[in-house]
Design a protein around this motif. Structure first.
Motif, short mmCIF file in Angstrom:
data_model
loop_
_atom_site.label_atom_id
_atom_site.label_comp_id
_atom_site.label_asym_id
_atom_site.label_seq_id
_atom_site.Cartn_x
_atom_site.Cartn_y
_atom_site.Cartn_z
N UNK A 58 81.92 73.56 13.40
CA UNK A 58 80.67 73.16 12.77
C UNK A 58 80.64 73.30 11.27
N UNK A 59 81.84 73.30 10.68
CA UNK A 59 81.93 73.43 9.23
C UNK A 59 81.30 72.20 8.55
N UNK A 60 80.78 72.39 7.36
CA UNK A 60 80.41 71.24 6.53
C UNK A 60 81.27 71.25 5.27
N UNK A 61 81.54 70.04 4.76
CA UNK A 61 82.11 69.89 3.43
C UNK A 61 81.06 69.11 2.66
N UNK A 142 69.99 76.56 8.77
CA UNK A 142 70.95 75.71 9.48
C UNK A 142 71.03 76.21 10.91
N UNK A 143 70.45 75.46 11.85
CA UNK A 143 70.35 75.93 13.23
C UNK A 143 71.22 75.06 14.12
N UNK A 144 72.22 75.69 14.72
CA UNK A 144 73.11 74.95 15.60
C UNK A 144 72.40 74.66 16.92
N UNK A 145 72.61 73.47 17.43
CA UNK A 145 72.10 73.14 18.76
C UNK A 145 73.32 72.86 19.65
N UNK A 146 73.08 72.56 20.93
CA UNK A 146 74.25 72.37 21.79
C UNK A 146 74.97 71.05 21.51
N UNK A 147 74.32 70.13 20.76
CA UNK A 147 75.03 68.89 20.42
C UNK A 147 75.01 68.59 18.93
N UNK A 148 74.67 69.57 18.11
CA UNK A 148 74.67 69.30 16.68
C UNK A 148 73.93 70.36 15.89
N UNK A 149 73.00 69.90 15.05
CA UNK A 149 72.35 70.79 14.09
C UNK A 149 70.91 70.36 13.87
N UNK A 150 70.04 71.35 13.68
CA UNK A 150 68.72 71.10 13.12
C UNK A 150 68.66 71.90 11.82
N UNK A 151 68.43 71.22 10.71
CA UNK A 151 68.24 71.94 9.45
C UNK A 151 66.79 71.79 9.03
#
Ligand SMILES: [Zn+2]
Length: 453
Positions: A58-61, A142-151
């Motif tokens: 789940x890294x971001x660049x 930055x909140x991880x979900x089971x299929x992605x992210x909610x920011x």
């Protein structure tokens, strides 16, 4: 905000004393978050370029450009940032030295920035942005979900993934370019501009041209169908998690009517786009009025859509000068729920007021903290800020009448459109429109502890 699925009745032990203990620097620019905000510049625009890599934990660049105008000569400057490792900072195209402090990125440009000049800071960073826990215990950032992210960012979480000037009154347009693996969607605020892709990734570009407080930025990455519709001439984009699609269809179909109703009431819808995000995130548990496109972490009901839509005028377009003015967001949005019900065959706002007024004075946590004076950041979203806050609006209606109240709300939305304002200005406007002295009414309803008599 932030509307919880179930109304919380938080306990309030001398909120003001607590706040004073926690924040002796009460004279700071932002009383509830004295560390937030940065001196010497005003932001003109944010451009956020971000690639999300779920295969790499789940890294971001990311690359964020903050364009600003110096309001003082700047040898150094700072940004609010809780995010991951900073790789490089450039100011005016030149590499600048930088240091991290908790919640801050301190930057020293090669040469001093002159007062009044425009400049751009570009920050390159990489890693997994953090989740932030609010003073009231709820998650944001930055909140991880089971299929992605909610920011989501109310009140402080946007600095988890965007270096910014994280105070509500420094508003700026935002440009987002979000790259995700094919099969995922990325939705942010504003209008969708382009989708570009290759075999493996897709890049979604979203542009919010109206000034936006940082806490109203949203990013949702996940599976689902991104649907574009129109509400009259207003484009509207909606992304719903496939698991919630069927249950969300009926409530989300009410959005056009809700937008039209409120546009008639408060004056033209303030943004260039609308829509909704519904994502499965049971451990987040609240909805947020993110600008132009509220986000729901559960299937929303009609009342909640009414509430978050009302925030597009009260909170998003007319922003907060400072956090203690939160009543202007939550009191007005909650009262709008009641008035909407009244005009749609439900209970009248007065009936709702009367039922709530029966709550005895002994139920301290219902009546405190007073909504005009939440006392500290842990009470920003206390039940009383919403419920007693809406009762204050209804009490004003009782005193001055329905038409004058609606005139106040409409003028409030028009005169401070895309700006920031405070409670004192609201009281002054209500007094001007009604031609009455309302000092005692507002004092009783907004500032005195306990049940107003
Ligand atoms: Zn709200």
């Amino acid at each position: 905000m932030r509307t919880l699925r179930a109304v919380r009745y938080s306990s309030c032990i001398s909120a003001i004393a607590l706040a004073l203990l926690a924040f002796p620097a009460a004279a700071a620019a932002e009383p509830f978050f004295p560390r937030a905000g940065n001196k010497g510049y005003e932001v003109r625009r944010y451009e956020v370029q971000l690639a999300y890599r779920p295969q790499q934990e789940g890294r971001i660049d990311a690359n964020t450009m903050v364009a600003a105008t110096a309001t003082a000569p700047l040898e150094r400057l700072s940004l609010d940032f809780f995010g991951p490792r900073v790789l490089e900072v450039r100011v005016g195209g030149e590499r600048a030295s930088f240091r991290r402090r908790p919640g801050k990125l301190l930057v020293r440009p090669r040469r001093e920035i002159e007062e009044g000049s425009s400049f751009a800071v570009v920050v390159r960073y990489s890693g997994v942005p953090p989740k932030i826990v609010d003073p009231d215990g709820t998650p944001e950032g930055w909140l991880r979900t089971d299929d992605g992210v909610i920011a989501v960012g109310e009140p402080q979480g946007t600095a988890a993934w965007i270096p910014c000037n994280n105070v509500p009154a420094d508003k700026a347009p935002f440009h987002f370019e979000i790259t995700v693996p094919r099969g995922l969607k990325a939705v942010a605020n504003g209008r969708r501009r382009f989708v570009q892709g290759n075999a493996r990734t897709e890049t979604f570009t979203w542009v919010e041209r109206a000034p936006m407080s940082t806490y109203l930025a949203v990013l949702n990455i996940g599976r689902g169908r991104l649907v574009k519709e129109r509400i009259g001439r207003l484009p509207s984009w909606t992304l719903v998690d496939p698991r919630m699609e069927r249950a969300s269809r009926k409530p989300l179909a009410l959005l056009p009517e809700i937008v039209r109703f409120q546009s008639r009431l408060f004056g033209g819808y303030p943004f260039e786009s609308a829509g909704s995000i519904v994502d499965y995130a049971p451990d987040v548990g609240y909805a947020l009025e993110t600008q132009s496109r509220p986000i729901y972490t559960f299937v929303p009901e009609r009342t909640l859509l009414v509430h978050e839509t009302a925030h597009q005028w009260f909170g998003d377009s007319v922003g907060l000068e400072r956090w203690p003015n939160i009543w202007l967001n939550e009191g007005l949005a909650t009262w709008t729920e009641w008035y909407y019900a009244e005009r749609h065959g439900g209970r009248s706002a007065q009936q709702i007021f009367e039922a709530l007024y029966r709550v005895p004075a002994s139920k301290e946590s219902f009546w405190n903290p007073p909504s005009g004076h939440p006392g500290g950041p842990e009470h920003l979203f206390a039940t009383s800020v919403y419920v007693r806050g809406a009762m204050a609006v209804q009490a004003l209606r009782q005193k001055i009448g329905t038409k004058p109240l609606l005139r106040v709300l409409r003028r409030w939305a028009t005169e401070h459109r895309h700006g920031s304002a405070n409670v004192k200005q609201f009281i002054a406007l209500a007094e001007q429109v009604s031609d009455r002295n309302l000092e005692r009414l507002f004092d009783r309803w907004l500032y005195q502890r306990g049940k107003p008599r």
